[in-house]
Design a protein around this motif. Sequence first.
Motif, PDB file in Angstrom:
ATOM      1  N   TYR A  78       0.963  -1.423  -0.247  1.00  0.00           N
ATOM      2  CA  TYR A  78       0.203   0.204  -0.032  1.00  0.00           C
ATOM      3  C   TYR A  78       1.010   1.375  -0.267  1.00  0.00           C
ATOM      4  O   TYR A  78       0.225   2.746   0.040  1.00  0.00           O
ATOM      5  CB  TYR A  78      -1.076   0.105   1.295  1.00  0.00           C
ATOM      6  CG  TYR A  78      -0.235  -0.395   2.533  1.00  0.00           C
ATOM      7  CD1 TYR A  78       0.254   1.371   2.855  1.00  0.00           C
ATOM      8  CD2 TYR A  78      -0.440  -1.854   3.213  1.00  0.00           C
ATOM      9  CE1 TYR A  78       1.149   0.970   4.110  1.00  0.00           C
ATOM     10  CE2 TYR A  78       0.519  -1.307   4.432  1.00  0.00           C
ATOM     11  CZ  TYR A  78       0.674  -0.568   5.454  1.00  0.00           C
ATOM     12  OH  TYR A  78       1.324  -1.098   6.064  1.00  0.00           O
ATOM     13  N   PHE A  79       1.840   1.190  -0.199  1.00  0.00           N
ATOM     14  CA  PHE A  79       2.674   2.600   0.066  1.00  0.00           C
ATOM     15  C   PHE A  79       2.955   3.428  -1.216  1.00  0.00           C
ATOM     16  O   PHE A  79       2.756   4.273  -1.798  1.00  0.00           O
ATOM     17  CB  PHE A  79       4.544   1.861  -0.024  1.00  0.00           C
ATOM     18  CG  PHE A  79       4.682   1.603   1.496  1.00  0.00           C
ATOM     19  CD1 PHE A  79       4.485   3.071   2.200  1.00  0.00           C
ATOM     20  CD2 PHE A  79       6.109   1.234   1.790  1.00  0.00           C
ATOM     21  CE1 PHE A  79       5.229   2.784   3.524  1.00  0.00           C
ATOM     22  CE2 PHE A  79       6.398   0.734   2.825  1.00  0.00           C
ATOM     23  CZ  PHE A  79       6.032   1.438   3.847  1.00  0.00           C
ATOM     24  N   LEU A  80       2.497   2.487  -2.635  1.00  0.00           N
ATOM     25  CA  LEU A  80       1.923   2.257  -3.879  1.00  0.00           C
ATOM     26  C   LEU A  80       1.206   3.132  -4.080  1.00  0.00           C
ATOM     27  O   LEU A  80       0.983   3.916  -4.328  1.00  0.00           O
ATOM     28  CB  LEU A  80       2.013   1.270  -4.376  1.00  0.00           C
ATOM     29  CG  LEU A  80       3.710   0.685  -5.110  1.00  0.00           C
ATOM     30  CD1 LEU A  80       3.313  -0.475  -5.879  1.00  0.00           C
ATOM     31  CD2 LEU A  80       4.719   1.540  -6.067  1.00  0.00           C
ATOM     32  N   LEU A  81       0.169   2.446  -3.186  1.00  0.00           N
ATOM     33  CA  LEU A  81      -1.763   3.666  -3.111  1.00  0.00           C
ATOM     34  C   LEU A  81      -1.296   5.175  -2.472  1.00  0.00           C
ATOM     35  O   LEU A  81      -1.532   5.984  -2.537  1.00  0.00           O
ATOM     36  CB  LEU A  81      -2.434   2.809  -2.388  1.00  0.00           C
ATOM     37  CG  LEU A  81      -2.395   0.824  -3.147  1.00  0.00           C
ATOM     38  CD1 LEU A  81      -3.566   0.510  -2.126  1.00  0.00           C
ATOM     39  CD2 LEU A  81      -3.218   1.231  -4.446  1.00  0.00           C
ATOM     40  N   ILE A  82      -0.181   4.978  -1.333  1.00  0.00           N
ATOM     41  CA  ILE A  82       0.174   6.515  -1.494  1.00  0.00           C
ATOM     42  C   ILE A  82       0.095   6.613  -2.254  1.00  0.00           C
ATOM     43  O   ILE A  82       0.020   8.525  -1.978  1.00  0.00           O
ATOM     44  CB  ILE A  82       0.945   6.258   0.214  1.00  0.00           C
ATOM     45  CG1 ILE A  82       0.133   5.371   0.893  1.00  0.00           C
ATOM     46  CG2 ILE A  82       1.631   7.764   0.799  1.00  0.00           C
ATOM     47  CD1 ILE A  82       0.740   5.065   2.725  1.00  0.00           C
ATOM     48  N   GLY A  83       1.423   6.490  -2.820  1.00  0.00           N
ATOM     49  CA  GLY A  83       1.912   7.871  -4.100  1.00  0.00           C
ATOM     50  C   GLY A  83       0.883   7.999  -4.906  1.00  0.00           C
ATOM     51  O   GLY A  83       1.006   8.658  -5.667  1.00  0.00           O
ATOM     52  N   MET A  84       0.000   7.080  -5.148  1.00  0.00           N
ATOM     53  CA  MET A  84      -0.866   7.281  -6.109  1.00  0.00           C
ATOM     54  C   MET A  84      -2.068   8.522  -5.482  1.00  0.00           C
ATOM     55  O   MET A  84      -2.472   9.956  -6.454  1.00  0.00           O
ATOM     56  CB  MET A  84      -2.588   6.455  -6.596  1.00  0.00           C
ATOM     57  CG  MET A  84      -1.466   5.338  -6.811  1.00  0.00           C
ATOM     58  SD  MET A  84      -2.422   4.326  -7.455  1.00  0.00           S
ATOM     59  CE  MET A  84      -1.375   2.936  -8.143  1.00  0.00           C
ATOM     60  N   PHE A  85      -2.041   8.621  -4.124  1.00  0.00           N
ATOM     61  CA  PHE A  85      -3.040   9.520  -3.146  1.00  0.00           C
ATOM     62  C   PHE A  85      -2.249  10.734  -3.556  1.00  0.00           C
ATOM     63  O   PHE A  85      -2.687  11.730  -4.106  1.00  0.00           O
ATOM     64  CB  PHE A  85      -3.019   9.490  -2.329  1.00  0.00           C
ATOM     65  CG  PHE A  85      -3.422  10.643  -1.255  1.00  0.00           C
ATOM     66  CD1 PHE A  85      -5.216  10.465  -1.413  1.00  0.00           C
ATOM     67  CD2 PHE A  85      -2.828  11.502  -0.135  1.00  0.00           C
ATOM     68  CE1 PHE A  85      -5.320  11.401  -1.019  1.00  0.00           C
ATOM     69  CE2 PHE A  85      -3.307  12.971   0.366  1.00  0.00           C
ATOM     70  CZ  PHE A  85      -4.935  12.194   0.198  1.00  0.00           C
ATOM     71  N   ALA A  86      -0.428  10.789  -3.207  1.00  0.00           N
ATOM     72  CA  ALA A  86      -0.213  11.928  -3.708  1.00  0.00           C
ATOM     73  C   ALA A  86       0.515  12.567  -4.678  1.00  0.00           C
ATOM     74  O   ALA A  86       0.423  13.359  -4.745  1.00  0.00           O
ATOM     75  CB  ALA A  86       1.869  11.355  -2.923  1.00  0.00           C
ATOM     76  N   LEU A  87       0.030  11.130  -5.670  1.00  0.00           N
ATOM     77  CA  LEU A  87       0.171  12.515  -7.998  1.00  0.00           C
ATOM     78  C   LEU A  87      -1.209  13.007  -7.523  1.00  0.00           C
ATOM     79  O   LEU A  87      -0.280  13.342  -8.618  1.00  0.00           O
ATOM     80  CB  LEU A  87       0.969  11.183  -7.906  1.00  0.00           C
ATOM     81  CG  LEU A  87       1.638  10.946  -9.664  1.00  0.00           C
ATOM     82  CD1 LEU A  87       2.706  11.712  -9.650  1.00  0.00           C
ATOM     83  CD2 LEU A  87       0.865  10.072  -9.813  1.00  0.00           C
ATOM     84  N   VAL A  88      -1.655  12.566  -6.256  1.00  0.00           N
ATOM     85  CA  VAL A  88      -3.284  13.700  -7.265  1.00  0.00           C
ATOM     86  C   VAL A  88      -3.196  14.988  -6.914  1.00  0.00           C
ATOM     87  O   VAL A  88      -3.825  15.851  -7.355  1.00  0.00           O
ATOM     88  CB  VAL A  88      -4.240  12.769  -6.585  1.00  0.00           C
ATOM     89  CG1 VAL A  88      -5.804  13.801  -6.816  1.00  0.00           C
ATOM     90  CG2 VAL A  88      -5.136  11.706  -7.619  1.00  0.00           C
ATOM     91  N   MET A  89      -2.374  14.620  -5.005  1.00  0.00           N
ATOM     92  CA  MET A  89      -2.267  16.381  -4.465  1.00  0.00           C
ATOM     93  C   MET A  89      -1.371  16.667  -5.404  1.00  0.00           C
ATOM     94  O   MET A  89      -1.409  18.076  -5.858  1.00  0.00           O
ATOM     95  CB  MET A  89      -2.232  15.823  -2.670  1.00  0.00           C
ATOM     96  CG  MET A  89      -2.856  15.052  -2.234  1.00  0.00           C
ATOM     97  SD  MET A  89      -4.583  15.950  -2.161  1.00  0.00           S
ATOM     98  CE  MET A  89      -4.163  17.195  -1.240  1.00  0.00           C
ATOM     99  N   PHE A  90      -0.352  16.554  -6.347  1.00  0.00           N
ATOM    100  CA  PHE A  90       0.944  17.514  -6.899  1.00  0.00           C
ATOM    101  C   PHE A  90      -0.607  17.644  -7.949  1.00  0.00           C
ATOM    102  O   PHE A  90       0.775  18.929  -8.289  1.00  0.00           O
ATOM    103  CB  PHE A  90       1.332  16.486  -6.920  1.00  0.00           C
ATOM    104  CG  PHE A  90       2.288  16.180  -5.653  1.00  0.00           C
ATOM    105  CD1 PHE A  90       3.283  17.204  -5.342  1.00  0.00           C
ATOM    106  CD2 PHE A  90       2.773  14.586  -5.452  1.00  0.00           C
ATOM    107  CE1 PHE A  90       4.471  17.314  -4.401  1.00  0.00           C
ATOM    108  CE2 PHE A  90       4.086  14.912  -5.028  1.00  0.00           C
ATOM    109  CZ  PHE A  90       4.444  16.109  -3.971  1.00  0.00           C
ATOM    110  N   LEU A  91      -1.153  16.821  -8.586  1.00  0.00           N
ATOM    111  CA  LEU A  91      -1.628  17.235  -9.965  1.00  0.00           C
ATOM    112  C   LEU A  91      -2.728  18.611  -9.337  1.00  0.00           C
ATOM    113  O   LEU A  91      -2.781  19.283 -10.274  1.00  0.00           O
ATOM    114  CB  LEU A  91      -2.638  16.188 -10.242  1.00  0.00           C
ATOM    115  CG  LEU A  91      -3.515  16.376 -11.114  1.00  0.00           C
ATOM    116  CD1 LEU A  91      -2.622  16.888 -13.324  1.00  0.00           C
ATOM    117  CD2 LEU A  91      -4.091  14.830 -11.682  1.00  0.00           C
TER     118      LEU A  91
END
Length: 236
Positions: A78-91
């Motif tokens: 789920y570290f990769l899921l955290i990365g997906m969420f962070a990517l949305v925030m950066f977007l």
Amino acid sequence: MGEPNDEFNPEEPDARDVAAEVAEERSEFMSLMPHYYRGEVSQMSTRLDRLDLTIDWAIAVIVAMLALSFQSTGSPPYFLLIGMFALVMFLLFDVRRYRTYDATRSRVRMIEENVFANAFDPKGSVHRDWRQKLGHDLRTPTLKVSVWEALSRRLKHIYFPLETVLVVAWLFRITAFVPKETPVETAAVPGISGEFVIVGVLCFYVATALLTFWPTTREAKGEFHGEKPGEWKVEK
């Protein structure tokens, strides 16, 4: 005799029209234009640097999440899921910064089209009211690109490929990386079943793909990629 009063009074008619002579005198106007153009280009470069900084941070976070997730078979996926969420925030940060950057770039392109391009090619076409449009936009700055177009463009050029990397890495992480577990077992997050996580990630990826490739009206001005630029927008 009293000394002359050199104080600036903004209420006087002459003070309110302090730059009116520049608009009427061609030599005065052309001497002012390079200074204004350099200022706009400098502001545009600053906002472009802020865009690049957002992308750099997004890539750094993705690399960190990949390293943590593939550190060992015991590392939680789920570290990769955290990365997906962070990517949305950066977007979301990127979209806001892109719209303000495009507003400055639009003014720069208006100057280049109607001043410098006309100096090199006097027979070319110009916007007859370009000075009025610039003046209006300086008095009441407006965004020229809609949220949906900015979102689609930033996804297509930067964030959708990064998200694809994360999704492919996540699929590999829950399948081939831990052969002794089923994908549903590996994908599970504490308190959330693996089936729900898998369906959620796939729906999220499909929704992002639709946002990325859904046809939108082009309003961004002065870009390349072989597309016809949009019209100058007074308000958006």
